[in-house]
Design an enzyme around this catalytic site. Structure first.
Site, PDB file in Angstrom:
ATOM      1  N   GLU A   4       0.879  -1.161   0.000  1.00 24.32           N
ATOM      2  CA  GLU A   4       0.000   0.000   0.000  1.00 24.32           C
ATOM      3  C   GLU A   4       0.921   1.216   0.000  1.00 24.32           C
ATOM      4  O   GLU A   4       1.810   1.312   0.851  1.00 24.32           O
ATOM      5  CB  GLU A   4      -0.876  -0.002   1.259  1.00 24.32           C
ATOM      6  CG  GLU A   4      -1.869   1.129   1.227  1.00 24.32           C
ATOM      7  CD  GLU A   4      -2.786   1.170   2.448  1.00 24.32           C
ATOM      8  OE1 GLU A   4      -2.772   0.242   3.265  1.00 24.32           O
ATOM      9  OE2 GLU A   4      -3.509   2.173   2.557  1.00 24.32           O
ATOM     10  N   ARG A  43       4.690 -13.366   9.204  1.00 22.24           N
ATOM     11  CA  ARG A  43       5.297 -12.056   9.184  1.00 22.24           C
ATOM     12  C   ARG A  43       6.693 -12.124   9.787  1.00 22.24           C
ATOM     13  O   ARG A  43       6.934 -12.922  10.688  1.00 22.24           O
ATOM     14  CB  ARG A  43       4.453 -11.188  10.121  1.00 22.24           C
ATOM     15  CG  ARG A  43       4.262  -9.796   9.717  1.00 22.24           C
ATOM     16  CD  ARG A  43       3.158  -9.164  10.553  1.00 22.24           C
ATOM     17  NE  ARG A  43       2.176  -8.642   9.639  1.00 22.24           N
ATOM     18  CZ  ARG A  43       2.332  -7.485   8.993  1.00 22.24           C
ATOM     19  NH1 ARG A  43       3.358  -6.720   9.212  1.00 22.24           N
ATOM     20  NH2 ARG A  43       1.434  -7.080   8.135  1.00 22.24           N
ATOM     21  N   LYS A 103       4.247   0.512   9.788  1.00 24.00           N
ATOM     22  CA  LYS A 103       4.425   1.754   9.044  1.00 24.00           C
ATOM     23  C   LYS A 103       3.863   2.931   9.831  1.00 24.00           C
ATOM     24  O   LYS A 103       4.394   4.029   9.785  1.00 24.00           O
ATOM     25  CB  LYS A 103       3.673   1.662   7.722  1.00 24.00           C
ATOM     26  CG  LYS A 103       4.559   1.308   6.555  1.00 24.00           C
ATOM     27  CD  LYS A 103       3.753   1.355   5.278  1.00 24.00           C
ATOM     28  CE  LYS A 103       3.398  -0.014   4.791  1.00 24.00           C
ATOM     29  NZ  LYS A 103       2.395  -0.076   3.758  1.00 24.00           N
TER      30      LYS A 103
HETATM   31  P1  ATP Z   1       2.413  -2.351   7.865  1.00 18.93           P
HETATM   32  O1  ATP Z   1       1.624  -2.934   8.968  1.00 18.93           O
HETATM   33  O2  ATP Z   1       3.863  -2.170   8.171  1.00 18.93           O
HETATM   34  O3  ATP Z   1       1.783  -1.148   7.254  1.00 18.93           O
HETATM   35  P2  ATP Z   1       1.316  -3.806   5.743  1.00 18.93           P
HETATM   36  O4  ATP Z   1       1.137  -5.267   5.695  1.00 18.93           O
HETATM   37  O5  ATP Z   1       0.102  -2.986   5.950  1.00 18.93           O
HETATM   38  O6  ATP Z   1       2.460  -3.481   6.782  1.00 18.93           O
HETATM   39  P3  ATP Z   1       1.647  -3.452   2.979  1.00 18.93           P
HETATM   40  O7  ATP Z   1       2.212  -2.297   2.253  1.00 18.93           O
HETATM   41  O8  ATP Z   1       0.204  -3.706   2.864  1.00 18.93           O
HETATM   42  O9  ATP Z   1       2.054  -3.263   4.484  1.00 18.93           O
HETATM   43  O10 ATP Z   1       2.473  -4.772   2.682  1.00 18.93           O
HETATM   44  C1  ATP Z   1       2.850  -5.226   1.424  1.00 18.93           C
HETATM   45  C2  ATP Z   1       3.207  -6.686   1.542  1.00 18.93           C
HETATM   46  O11 ATP Z   1       4.288  -6.874   2.445  1.00 18.93           O
HETATM   47  C3  ATP Z   1       2.045  -7.486   2.069  1.00 18.93           C
HETATM   48  O12 ATP Z   1       1.958  -8.709   1.353  1.00 18.93           O
HETATM   49  C4  ATP Z   1       2.401  -7.723   3.493  1.00 18.93           C
HETATM   50  O13 ATP Z   1       1.808  -8.878   3.979  1.00 18.93           O
HETATM   51  C5  ATP Z   1       3.927  -7.825   3.425  1.00 18.93           C
HETATM   52  N1  ATP Z   1       4.517  -7.497   4.709  1.00 18.93           N
HETATM   53  C6  ATP Z   1       4.363  -6.372   5.424  1.00 18.93           C
HETATM   54  N2  ATP Z   1       5.019  -6.446   6.592  1.00 18.93           N
HETATM   55  C7  ATP Z   1       5.613  -7.665   6.619  1.00 18.93           C
HETATM   56  C8  ATP Z   1       6.429  -8.369   7.560  1.00 18.93           C
HETATM   57  N3  ATP Z   1       6.773  -7.822   8.727  1.00 18.93           N
HETATM   58  N4  ATP Z   1       6.854  -9.612   7.243  1.00 18.93           N
HETATM   59  C9  ATP Z   1       6.518 -10.163   6.065  1.00 18.93           C
HETATM   60  N5  ATP Z   1       5.755  -9.573   5.137  1.00 18.93           N
HETATM   61  C10 ATP Z   1       5.295  -8.339   5.404  1.00 18.93           C
HETATM   62 MG    MG Z   2      -1.510  -3.014   4.641  1.00 20.53          MG
END
Ligand code: ATP
Ligand code: MG
Length: 544
Positions: free
Chosen positions: A30, A255, A265
Site C-alpha cells: 500500500e 510475518r 508503518k
Molecule cells: P504495515 O503494517 O507495516 O503497514 P502492511 O502489511 O500494511 O504493513 P503493505 O504495504 O500492505 O504493508 O504490505 C505489502 C506486503 O508486504 C504485504 O503482502 C504484506 O503482507 C507484506 N509485509 C508487510 N510487513 C511484513 C512483515 N513484517 N513480514 C513479512 N511480510 C510483510
Molecule cells: Mg496493509
C-alpha cells in the site's frame, strides 16, 4: 524442483497436477509509507518464487485507501525494489481496476448477493456478533435488487454523505467466520485519490478489491501474511461469486518480526513526523531507504531473508542474526582501513625522522583487492581506549612499561605517559623495536595485544558516529513503542583517520580495523565515518 518451503510444496503439487502452468505472483504494497525489512521478506518470497519457477512477478499498488496514499511513496517503493535488484513484470494499481471492481459489485447486486445498508459503522460493528454468538441481520438486507441498484448508483453519484451508506456482501450473519457476516465491500469517502483524483467518491474495501485485482492480473498465488488467514474464505467467495475468469489462490505465511525493531508503518511514520529521526532514510530506521543510507548491502538483506525462510508460524528473529549477514557480506567485500577514536598522540623517540612506507592489504579475504600504502612516522595516534594508566587484569593493550604491536608495523614499548595541565594524558613517549616488523619479526618479543594506529603527519580529522538501536527491548517488550524509544541512539566521537579515507568516494564501506564496518560520508566538508555494524558478532551459528 526441490521445495524449500510449504508454498513451494503446494506449487509443486499444482504443477504436477497441471492446475498451474506459469507461476505468477505479485508484491502488493500500500503506498502509504516506505518499505521496511518485513517487506523485504515478502519481496524475496514473491520475486524469488516466481524466478525459481521461471514465472512472473508483478508490482501491485494496493491504493484503495486514498486518504493515506501518495505518489511520493509509490516512487520510493519502486526505488527500493530496484535497489534490491528485483525486476517486476508489470506494474498495476488497484485504482486501474476501479471500473471493473464497480461492475463486479453491480453484478453481485443483480445476483441478489449484495445490498446497500444504511447502518452506521458503529451499528454494523455492534450487530456483527462475537466468536460465540451469531450476528444480527441488517434491516436493509432484503431491499430489492432494483432499489439496491439505484442506491448504489446514487452512492457513486455523490448523493450521500461519507459513511451514510455502504454496500455489503450478502453472505451469512451466522457464519462462524466473522469476516463472512455480510462484510462491507464499498464505502462512501470523499478523498482525492493520488491517481484518480476526484473521479470516485466511493471506494472498494481491500477484501473485495484484492481478489478481483489478483484475478485481472492473472496472479496464480496471492501470498500474504498470516493475519489474512481468516479472510481467505471471503477471498474465495469473491473469486467464486463475481464471475471472474481467472481464479487466483491466496496462501498465507508468517510475518517477519525482529527484536529491537519496529515494523509498523504507522509507528515509523510517527517517528518521522515527531522528529525522533531525521527522516524515513535515517540510518537507524528499519526502512529499506534507512538501511541503504546506513550502508547495509542489498545482498546481505537478501541472504538474511533466504536464511530465515518461510514458515506458517509467527516468530521473532534476533536482530543479531540480521547483523551477522551484514558482517558476513562486508567481511568478504569491504576494504580495510584504520581510524582511531579519542586519539592519543604517541611519539616514538627512536624512530628515524624519515617516513616509512608500508604496503597494506586492502582486504585479506580478497586478494584481487590489492594493496595500498600506509606510512609510519615518528609521531602516530592510537585510540584512547588502547592505553591505560591503571590497567585492569588481562589488559593486553598499552600501559607504561608494557609492549604492544602496531597493526602491520612494529612492536612499541611505552616508556612514559606525559600529562597535560589538567592531569589528562597528553602524549605517550614510546620506543620501537626495529627488528620486530610484521612479517619479518626477529625480535623474539612476545606481545599479546595488537592495536591500530594512524600516522600523525598525514592523518585527517573525522567524526566517528555510532548507533544504538532505536528501540529498547527485553525488559521493555510488551510496552508501547513510544515507551521503548531509545532517545539517545546516536553517539559521535572525535577521530583521526588515515588519509585514504578522505580520498575515496562517498558512500564506500570499510572495515575500520578492530572497530567495525563503517560508511564514508561527507557532511559540511567534514569526514564522517558512520557505523554500519560493529565487529562483535553476538550470533553463533548453530552447530559451530
Ligand atoms: P504495515 O503494517 O507495516 O503497514 P502492511 O502489511 O500494511 O504493513 P503493505 O504495504 O500492505 O504493508 O504490505 C505489502 C506486503 O508486504 C504485504 O503482502 C504484506 O503482507 C507484506 N509485509 C508487510 N510487513 C511484513 C512483515 N513484517 N513480514 C513479512 N511480510 C510483510
Ligand atoms: Mg496493509
Amino acid at each position: 524442483m526441490e521445495a524449500n518451503n510449504f508454498i513451494e510444496e503446494i506449487i509443486n503439487g499444482e504443477l504436477a497436477e497441471g492446475k498451474v502452468e506459469t507461476v505468477h505472483t505479485r508484491f502488493p504494497p500500500e503506498p502509504n509509507g516506505y518499505l521496511h525489512i518485513g517487506h523485504a521478506k515478502s519481496l524475496c518470497l514473491n520475486f524469488g518464487t516466481a524466478e525459481k519457477y521461471g514465472g512472473l512477478c508483478n508490482l501491485f499498488f494496493d491504493d484503495t485507501n486514498p486518504s493515506k496514499e501518495k505518489t511520493e511513496f509509490v516512487d520510493a517503493i519502486k526505488a527500493d525494489i530496484e535497489w534490491l535488484g528485483f525486476k517486476w513484470y508489470e506494474v498495476h494499481y488497484a485504482s486501474d481496476f476501479f471500473d471493473v471492481i464497480y461492475e463486479k459489485a453491480v453484478k453481485l447486486i443483480k445476483d441478489g448477493k449484495a445490498f446497500v445498508c444504511d447502518l452506521s459503522a458503529e451499528e454494523i460493528s455492534a450487530t456483527r456478533g462475537t466468536l460465540t454468538e451469531p450476528g444480527k441481520e441488517s434491516p436493509y438486507r432484503n431491499r430489492s435488487v432494483e432499489e439496491n441498484l439505484a442506491l448504489f448508483e446514487d452512492m457513486r453519484a455523490g448523493k450521500f454523505a461519507d459513511g451514510a451508506k455502504v454496500l455489503r456482501a450478502k453472505i451469512d450473519m451466522a457464519s462462524p467466520n466473522i469476516n463472512m457476516r455480510d462484510p462491507v465491500i464499498y464505502r462512501v469517502l470523499r478523498a482525492t485519490h493520488h491517481r484518480t483524483g476526484d473521479k470516485w467518491c466511493i471506494y472498494p474495501m481491500y477484501d473485495f478489491a484484492h481478489p478481483i485485482c489478483d484475478s485481472m492480473q492473472g496472479i496464480t498465488h496471492s501470498l500474504c501474511t498470516l493475519e489474512f488467514e481468516d479472510h481467505r474464505p471471503l477471498y474465495n467467495w469473491v473469486v467464486e461469486n463475481t464471475g471472474v475468469e481467472h481464479k487466483p489462490r491466496q496462501i498465507e505465511f508468517a510475518r517477519l518480526n525482529i527484536t529491537n525493531t519496529v515494523m509498523s508503518k504507522r509507528y515509523l511514520k510517527k517517528l518521522v513526523e515527531d522528529g525522533s529521526v531525521t527522516g524515513w532514510d535515517d540510518p537507524r530506521m528499519p526502512t529499506l531507504t534507512g538501511l541503504r543510507s546506513r550502508g547495509v548491502p542489498a545482498e546481505a538483506l537478501k541472504n538474511f531473508c533466504e536464511a530465515i525462510g518461510i514458515a506458517k508460524a509467527n516468530s521473532e528473529i534476533e536482530v543479531g542474526y540480521f547483523e551477522h549477514f551484514i558482517r558476513d557480506y562486508l567481511n568478504a567485500h569491504a576494504e580495510r582501513a584504520m581510524a582511531v577514536e579519542n586519539p592519543i598522540k604517541v611519539e616514538i623517540t627512536n624512530f628515524p625522522d624519515a617516513e616509512e612506507n608500508e604496503d597494506f592489504e586492502i582486504n585479506p579475504n580478497d586478494e584481487s583487492a590489492g594493496k595500498r600504502q600506509i606510512t609510519m612516522g615518528r609521531e602516530i595516534y592510537i585510540e584512547g581506549d588502547d592505553f591505560s594508566l591503571d590497567p585492569p587484569p588481562k589488559y593486553f593493550r598499552l600501559r607504561v612499561g608494557g609492549y604492544v604491536r602496531l597493526k602491520n608495523a612494529y612492536i612499541i614499548k611505552c616508556e612514559e605517559a606525559v600529562s597535560g595541565k589538567d592531569g589528562e594524558v597528553e602524549k605517550l613517549l614510546c620506543t620501537y623495536v626495529p627488528e620486530s616488523k610484521s612479517g619479518n619479526d626477529t625480535s623474539g618479543i612476545k606481545v599479546k595485544g595488537v592495536i591500530h594506529w594512524v600516522n600523525a603527519k598525514n592523518a585527517v580529522d573525522c567524526e566517528i558516529r555510532k548507533y544504538d538501536y532505536l528501540l529498547r527491548d527485553a525488559e521493555y517488550s510488551g510496552q508501547d513503542f513510544s515507551e521503548r524509544l531509545n532517545t539517545d541512539s546516536v553517539h559521535s566521537f572525535f577521530g583521526k583517520a588515515e588519509p585514504y579515507l578522505a580520498e575515496v568516494s562517498e558512500g564506500t564501506s570499510f572495515q575500520l580495523m578492530r572497530k567495525g564496518y563503517y560508511k564514508k560520508k561527507t557532511e559540511n566538508g567534514k569526514l564522517v565515518l558512520s557505523e554500519i555494524v560493529s565487529l562483535k558478532d553476538g550470533y553463533k551459528p548453530q552447530g559451530k
